[in-house]
Write a protein that holds these residues in place. Sequence first.
Motif, PDB file in Angstrom:
ATOM      1  N   PRO A   9      -6.054  10.299  13.350  1.00 47.97           N
ATOM      2  CA  PRO A   9      -7.138   9.340  12.883  1.00 47.97           C
ATOM      3  C   PRO A   9      -5.798   8.590  12.247  1.00 47.97           C
ATOM      4  O   PRO A   9      -6.184   6.958  11.537  1.00 47.97           O
ATOM      5  CB  PRO A   9      -7.180  10.391  11.394  1.00 47.97           C
ATOM      6  CG  PRO A   9      -7.305  11.794  12.261  1.00 47.97           C
ATOM      7  CD  PRO A   9      -6.710  11.240  13.702  1.00 47.97           C
ATOM      8  N   GLU A  10      -4.922   8.276  11.984  1.00 43.84           N
ATOM      9  CA  GLU A  10      -3.416   7.550  11.658  1.00 43.84           C
ATOM     10  C   GLU A  10      -3.363   6.213  12.317  1.00 43.84           C
ATOM     11  O   GLU A  10      -3.335   5.543  11.781  1.00 43.84           O
ATOM     12  CB  GLU A  10      -2.464   8.416  11.799  1.00 43.84           C
ATOM     13  CG  GLU A  10      -1.736   9.988  10.443  1.00 43.84           C
ATOM     14  CD  GLU A  10      -2.623  10.883  11.417  1.00 43.84           C
ATOM     15  OE1 GLU A  10      -3.261  12.037  10.568  1.00 43.84           O
ATOM     16  OE2 GLU A  10      -3.011  10.732  12.409  1.00 43.84           O
ATOM     17  N   GLY A  15       3.315   5.099   4.595  1.00 42.71           N
ATOM     18  CA  GLY A  15       3.175   6.592   4.907  1.00 42.71           C
ATOM     19  C   GLY A  15       1.838   6.279   4.238  1.00 42.71           C
ATOM     20  O   GLY A  15       0.292   6.970   4.692  1.00 42.71           O
ATOM     21  N   TYR A  16       1.186   5.052   4.422  1.00 39.90           N
ATOM     22  CA  TYR A  16      -0.183   4.723   3.761  1.00 39.90           C
ATOM     23  C   TYR A  16      -1.416   4.768   5.147  1.00 39.90           C
ATOM     24  O   TYR A  16      -2.350   4.348   4.754  1.00 39.90           O
ATOM     25  CB  TYR A  16      -0.110   3.486   3.407  1.00 39.90           C
ATOM     26  CG  TYR A  16       0.260   3.159   1.465  1.00 39.90           C
ATOM     27  CD1 TYR A  16       0.756   4.724   1.245  1.00 39.90           C
ATOM     28  CD2 TYR A  16       0.091   1.941   1.261  1.00 39.90           C
ATOM     29  CE1 TYR A  16       1.573   4.735   0.109  1.00 39.90           C
ATOM     30  CE2 TYR A  16       0.704   2.540  -0.407  1.00 39.90           C
ATOM     31  CZ  TYR A  16       1.249   3.312  -0.661  1.00 39.90           C
ATOM     32  OH  TYR A  16       1.867   3.628  -2.300  1.00 39.90           O
ATOM     33  N   LEU A  18      -2.514   7.851   1.250  1.00 33.23           N
ATOM     34  CA  LEU A  18      -3.125   6.421   0.591  1.00 33.23           C
ATOM     35  C   LEU A  18      -3.316   7.324  -0.878  1.00 33.23           C
ATOM     36  O   LEU A  18      -3.929   6.539  -2.134  1.00 33.23           O
ATOM     37  CB  LEU A  18      -3.696   6.038   1.619  1.00 33.23           C
ATOM     38  CG  LEU A  18      -4.566   4.193   1.237  1.00 33.23           C
ATOM     39  CD1 LEU A  18      -3.432   3.000   0.150  1.00 33.23           C
ATOM     40  CD2 LEU A  18      -5.327   4.134   2.058  1.00 33.23           C
ATOM     41  N   SER A  19      -4.487   8.044  -0.436  1.00 35.23           N
ATOM     42  CA  SER A  19      -5.469   8.574  -1.448  1.00 35.23           C
ATOM     43  C   SER A  19      -4.382   8.975  -2.848  1.00 35.23           C
ATOM     44  O   SER A  19      -5.344   8.762  -3.648  1.00 35.23           O
ATOM     45  CB  SER A  19      -6.139   9.738  -1.265  1.00 35.23           C
ATOM     46  OG  SER A  19      -7.486   9.376  -0.246  1.00 35.23           O
ATOM     47  N   ASP A  20      -3.809   9.444  -2.414  1.00 35.47           N
ATOM     48  CA  ASP A  20      -3.030  10.026  -3.586  1.00 35.47           C
ATOM     49  C   ASP A  20      -2.468   9.163  -4.454  1.00 35.47           C
ATOM     50  O   ASP A  20      -1.929   9.227  -5.375  1.00 35.47           O
ATOM     51  CB  ASP A  20      -2.348  10.708  -2.659  1.00 35.47           C
ATOM     52  CG  ASP A  20      -2.540  12.579  -2.803  1.00 35.47           C
ATOM     53  OD1 ASP A  20      -4.013  12.925  -3.215  1.00 35.47           O
ATOM     54  OD2 ASP A  20      -1.712  12.561  -2.370  1.00 35.47           O
ATOM     55  N   ASN A  62      -8.151  -2.754  -2.180  1.00 36.66           N
ATOM     56  CA  ASN A  62      -8.449  -3.186  -0.882  1.00 36.66           C
ATOM     57  C   ASN A  62      -8.110  -1.729  -0.441  1.00 36.66           C
ATOM     58  O   ASN A  62      -9.032  -0.783   0.255  1.00 36.66           O
ATOM     59  CB  ASN A  62      -9.226  -3.823  -0.172  1.00 36.66           C
ATOM     60  CG  ASN A  62      -9.602  -4.455  -0.595  1.00 36.66           C
ATOM     61  OD1 ASN A  62     -10.546  -4.676  -1.852  1.00 36.66           O
ATOM     62  ND2 ASN A  62     -10.051  -5.687  -0.227  1.00 36.66           N
ATOM     63  N   LEU A  63      -7.107  -0.966  -0.706  1.00 34.48           N
ATOM     64  CA  LEU A  63      -6.304  -0.417  -0.190  1.00 34.48           C
ATOM     65  C   LEU A  63      -6.720   0.759  -0.823  1.00 34.48           C
ATOM     66  O   LEU A  63      -7.402   2.285   0.366  1.00 34.48           O
ATOM     67  CB  LEU A  63      -4.886  -0.466   0.043  1.00 34.48           C
ATOM     68  CG  LEU A  63      -3.786  -1.268   1.183  1.00 34.48           C
ATOM     69  CD1 LEU A  63      -2.707  -1.351   0.802  1.00 34.48           C
ATOM     70  CD2 LEU A  63      -4.333  -0.730   2.575  1.00 34.48           C
TER      71      LEU A  63
END
Length: 221
Positions: free
Chosen positions: A39-40, A72-73, A79-81, A106-107
């Motif tokens: 997933p990453e 770490g995005y 990224l959500s946090d 966008n991110l």
Amino acid sequence: MPKVQADDMTLRVQEVLDKFGSPPLAETPLAKKACSPTPEGVLAMIIDAMLKSRPVQHGLSQRTVNHLIEVGYHDVNKLSDSTWEERTDVLRESGYNRYREQAATNLGALAEFVQEKYDGDLNNLLQQGRAERDEVGRLVKDIKGVGDLAEELFLNNVQSVWPSMTPFVDSRSLKTADEIGIGTDVEAIYDAVQRDPMKMSRLANGLSTVRLEYRQQGISI
């Protein structure tokens, strides 16, 4: 251009692979982990495509991708946090200024999209698209900030871990392939790389490097 002879085309393909071919995320901290569909890794490929599809100097966009991965995005939870301000600061640290605010937005939208629609894993998009390239490409463009060019750049890379996307070369690189004597027959090109999805991805990236660094005249057999 006259029809490319198979032997000549194979030699040119090999030269591009040897001199310029690079695997997905080669210049990032994920370089050694990008050969499996984590997933990453897949999320990092989308981020890479989003940033590099903008009219920004390639070296700058590459440095920005590297930095986003360093913080770490590529982890959808991290990224959500993150806040919009935090993402903006990370982009500023990379010197990504022209489209910084839009990219930060966008991110954030990307993280929300992946979490809500694909349970945090873009590999689920492949399944929803029935592993068909046209359908996968259509679904990828549902992501905010992913247009035609970003879709193509993503497919260049993700074919290495989603083999059903192979063979693929983005339209700009296919034009370069024609200019340097490889031609535009993607199936023939795939044969020339022994029908290896990773080699096809490396070739697509190598052709991008040839185009970006104006090396067309340096490819000669």
